[in-house]
Design an enzyme around this catalytic site. Structure first.
Site, short mmCIF file in Angstrom:
data_model
loop_
_atom_site.label_atom_id
_atom_site.label_comp_id
_atom_site.label_asym_id
_atom_site.label_seq_id
_atom_site.Cartn_x
_atom_site.Cartn_y
_atom_site.Cartn_z
N LYS A 173 -0.22 20.09 125.65
CA LYS A 173 1.21 20.39 125.51
C LYS A 173 1.49 20.71 124.05
CE LYS A 173 4.84 18.36 124.45
NZ LYS A 173 5.52 19.43 123.70
N GLU A 176 7.07 22.53 121.61
CA GLU A 176 7.98 23.47 122.28
C GLU A 176 8.63 24.41 121.26
OE1 GLU A 176 8.29 20.35 121.70
OE2 GLU A 176 10.36 19.63 121.59
N CYS A 281 1.63 17.34 106.75
CA CYS A 281 1.48 15.89 106.69
C CYS A 281 0.69 15.48 105.47
CB CYS A 281 0.80 15.38 107.95
SG CYS A 281 -0.90 15.88 108.05
P1 NAD Z 1 7.55 15.53 116.60
O1 NAD Z 1 7.16 14.11 116.72
O2 NAD Z 1 8.98 15.88 116.62
O3 NAD Z 1 6.88 16.36 117.80
C1 NAD Z 1 5.51 16.22 118.13
C2 NAD Z 1 5.35 16.32 119.65
O4 NAD Z 1 6.06 15.25 120.26
C3 NAD Z 1 5.91 17.61 120.22
O5 NAD Z 1 4.98 18.12 121.14
C4 NAD Z 1 7.20 17.18 120.89
O6 NAD Z 1 7.47 17.91 122.05
C5 NAD Z 1 6.96 15.73 121.24
N1 NAD Z 1 8.19 14.94 121.18
C6 NAD Z 1 9.26 15.12 120.34
N2 NAD Z 1 10.19 14.19 120.56
C7 NAD Z 1 9.73 13.39 121.55
C8 NAD Z 1 10.25 12.23 122.22
N3 NAD Z 1 11.44 11.74 121.92
N4 NAD Z 1 9.50 11.68 123.19
C9 NAD Z 1 8.30 12.17 123.51
N5 NAD Z 1 7.76 13.26 122.92
C10 NAD Z 1 8.46 13.87 121.95
O7 NAD Z 1 6.82 16.07 115.29
P2 NAD Z 1 6.99 17.49 114.60
O8 NAD Z 1 8.32 17.55 113.94
O9 NAD Z 1 6.62 18.57 115.56
O10 NAD Z 1 5.84 17.43 113.49
C11 NAD Z 1 6.04 16.92 112.20
C12 NAD Z 1 5.49 15.52 112.07
O11 NAD Z 1 4.11 15.50 112.39
C13 NAD Z 1 5.59 14.97 110.66
O12 NAD Z 1 6.01 13.65 110.69
C14 NAD Z 1 4.16 15.07 110.14
O13 NAD Z 1 3.84 14.16 109.11
C15 NAD Z 1 3.39 14.80 111.38
N6 NAD Z 1 2.02 15.30 111.28
C16 NAD Z 1 1.04 14.37 111.12
C17 NAD Z 1 -0.27 14.80 110.98
C18 NAD Z 1 -1.38 13.80 110.81
O14 NAD Z 1 -2.51 14.12 111.08
N7 NAD Z 1 -1.07 12.58 110.38
C19 NAD Z 1 -0.57 16.17 111.03
C20 NAD Z 1 0.47 17.07 111.21
C21 NAD Z 1 1.78 16.62 111.34
#
Ligand code: NAD
Length: 498
Positions: A173, A176, A281
């Site tokens: 997934k 989106e 990140c």
């Molecule tokens: P996000 O958590 O908003 O989304 C990630 C995924 O979770 C998406 O597929 C989304 O559809 C899903 N999601 C969103 N809200 C949800 C909910 N309430 N319930 C269940 N699923 C949900 O993250 P983002 O904004 O897409 O990405 C940025 C974040 O990712 C930053 O915090 C960054 O630090 C982190 N990140 C971490 C790494 C790492 O390896 N540590 C790498 C890249 C990004």
């Protein structure tokens, strides 16, 4: 216009007509990435197809899986420019940055080409008379991956290729907000020979995620994203008996020693703080100036001010737009609150607009100085082009500051002293340390080893730990004796294998 939606059983589905679309026809390439949310029936069909495919895929030869990975490497390399262009168009990062996004993912697929060696187990001969023992690394079953928006190619490539190479089947997934690259890469995987059902893609937000977490047939979930969501995924997935690896947020500190090479350090800091509009990140979001190095701050501000803010496809762009109006507003609010708490705003990027794209989610480089750990900009992951500057009197104070921070994704130290660098690496808690390297993301023969609040789960992404995550051990004990037993008498005590 029809919309290519799910990938189920190796085919694209048109969401309006529910007709299947020919994946192998290049004329259909422009349909990739137009993705409404999957329905529950479609998500169930994706898991059905993955579960059915697992029955045969788990027994595919390891050489078949290796040659599949070689094919995928070839196809990704050939289409790298196209995938990068799609990322720039959909997500907004610069083309050079998008190419890096694809390349860092491709390196994980290249590593997966070594799957025959990576899967090797252990053996022990003659553990008892005529008895040997050996272990195999066997696949888990259907695995799922949930990806963030900021690396739309690299992170899906951390997930499905290794899982498939290990003999699992997969339901991916993508975010989106920018699912196009994951769709393109999945199409390449199918072109590379991934059999129908082995890789499936569904779309959506929280509902799709919760479906995956509750679906009994999914054995393992890989997640990369934000803090709150990652915690939810780890808790709900683990409670449902799944193996979960959850990589989350960060607050990466760059420590600047007064003996550092000045120009190289300023270049590294500015690039790592503001590149991709700070939406990495591993961005360096906190600069810790030790002693006299704080005198470099005015030059840092001048460099940050000179960066070009524009759309990713415009040549010469340094800082791309942020992902959404909501993300930008959140960053603005954190800056506002921190200034009220006493931070000094040395550079304010909140008023920046770009002619021709006035409605873009722009935020120019922003520098906050005189920051203390209680301030909002220090406590929160801003995930925008904001550099937070703090000061430390000496190395010990800097180490304490970094270690007191909850997150442990990465850190960097800038120095010309081997002894200082050695002390820093030995005493710092963060899981990924750069010495004069601002963004120390490990190559795939290591693993991505963020720690503390930046990860939940015991097994890291990619590398040896990645293979362990996507496999379980099966241990066999065998007895091959040349002659039959001489006495007819069963032993009812626990076998001691003497
Ligand atoms: P996000 O958590 O908003 O989304 C990630 C995924 O979770 C998406 O597929 C989304 O559809 C899903 N999601 C969103 N809200 C949800 C909910 N309430 N319930 C269940 N699923 C949900 O993250 P983002 O904004 O897409 O990405 C940025 C974040 O990712 C930053 O915090 C960054 O630090 C982190 N990140 C971490 C790494 C790492 O390896 N540590 C790498 C890249 C990004």
């Amino acid at each position: 216009m029809p919309k290519a939606q799910n990938i189920i059983n190796g085919q694209f589905q048109d969401s309006q007509t529910t007709q299947w679309i020919d994946l192998h026809n290049p004329a259909n390439n422009d349909l990739i990435g137009q993705v409404p949310c999957s329905t529950t029936a479609e998500m169930k069909a994706a898991v059905d197809s993955a579960a059915e495919a697992f029955k045969t895929w788990q027994h595919s030869t390891v050489m078949t899986r290796q040659s599949l990975m070689f094919n995928l490497v070839r196809l990704i390399r050939a289409n790298m420019g196209e995938v990068a262009k799609l990322i720039t168009k959909e997500q907004g990062k610069t083309l050079a940055d998008a190419e890096g996004d694809v390349l860092r993912g491709l390196q994980v697929v290249e590593h997966a080409c070594g799957i025959p060696s990576l899967l090797m187990g252990e053996t022990a001969q003659t553990i008892a008379q005529d008895m040997d023992a050996y272990s195999y690394r066997v696949p888990l079953g259907v695995c799922a991956g949930i990806a963030p928006f900021n690396f739309p190619a690299m992170i899906p490539l951390w997930m499905f290729p290794l899982a498939i190479a290990c003999g699992n089947t997969y339901v991916l997934k993508p975010s989106e907000r920018d699912p196009g690259a994951a769709m393109f890469l999945s199409k390449l995987a199918i072109d590379a020979g991934v059999p129908a059902g082995v890789l499936n893609v569904i779309h959506g937000g929280p509902d799709a995620v919760n479906f995956l977490l509750d679906e009994k047939r999914i054995k393992a979930v890989s997640f990369v994203g934000s803090d709150t969501v990652g915690r939810h995924i780890w808790e709900r997935g683990s409670l449902n008996g799944k193996r979960v690896q959850s990589n989350m947020g960060a607050k990466n500190h760059g420590v600047i020693m007064p003996d550092a090479n000045r120009t190289a350090t300023l270049n590294a800091l500015v690039g790592a703080a503001f590149g991709a509009a700070g939406q990495r990140c591993m961005a360096l979001s906190v600069a810790v100036f030790v002693g006299d190095s704080k005198q470099w701050l005015p030059d840092l501000v001048t460099m940050a001010k000179a960066l070009k803010v524009n759309a990713g496809h415009v040549p010469g762009t340094d800082v791309c737009p942020m992902i959404s109006p909501k993300a930008r507003q959140r960053a603005f609010d954190i800056v506002e609150k921190s200034v009220k708490q006493g931070a000094k705003l040395l550079l304010d990027g909140r008023g920046v607009t770009v002619p021709g794209y006035e409605k873009g989610n722009w935020m120019g480089p922003t520098v906050l100085a005189g920051v203390t750990p209680e301030m909002e900009c220090y406590k929160e992951e801003i995930f925008g082009p904001v550099l937070v500057c703090v000061e430390a009197a000496n190395l010990d104070e800097a180490i304490k500051l970094v270690n007191d921070n909850d997150w442990g994704n990465g850190t960097a130290i800038f120095t010309t002293s081997g002894a200082v660098a050695r002390k820093y690496t030995a005493q710092i808690e963060s899981g990924q340390v750069g010495i004069n390297v601002p963004i120390p993301v490990p190559l795939p023969f290591f693993s991505f080893t963020g720690n503390k609040r930046s990860i939940l789960g015991d097994l890291n992404f990619y590398g040896k730990a990645g293979v362990q995550f996507y496999t379980q051990l099966k241990t066999i004990t065998s007895l091959w004796r040349e002659t039959d037993a001489t006495v007819l008498k069963a032993a009812t005590s626990m076998p001691t294998m003497k």
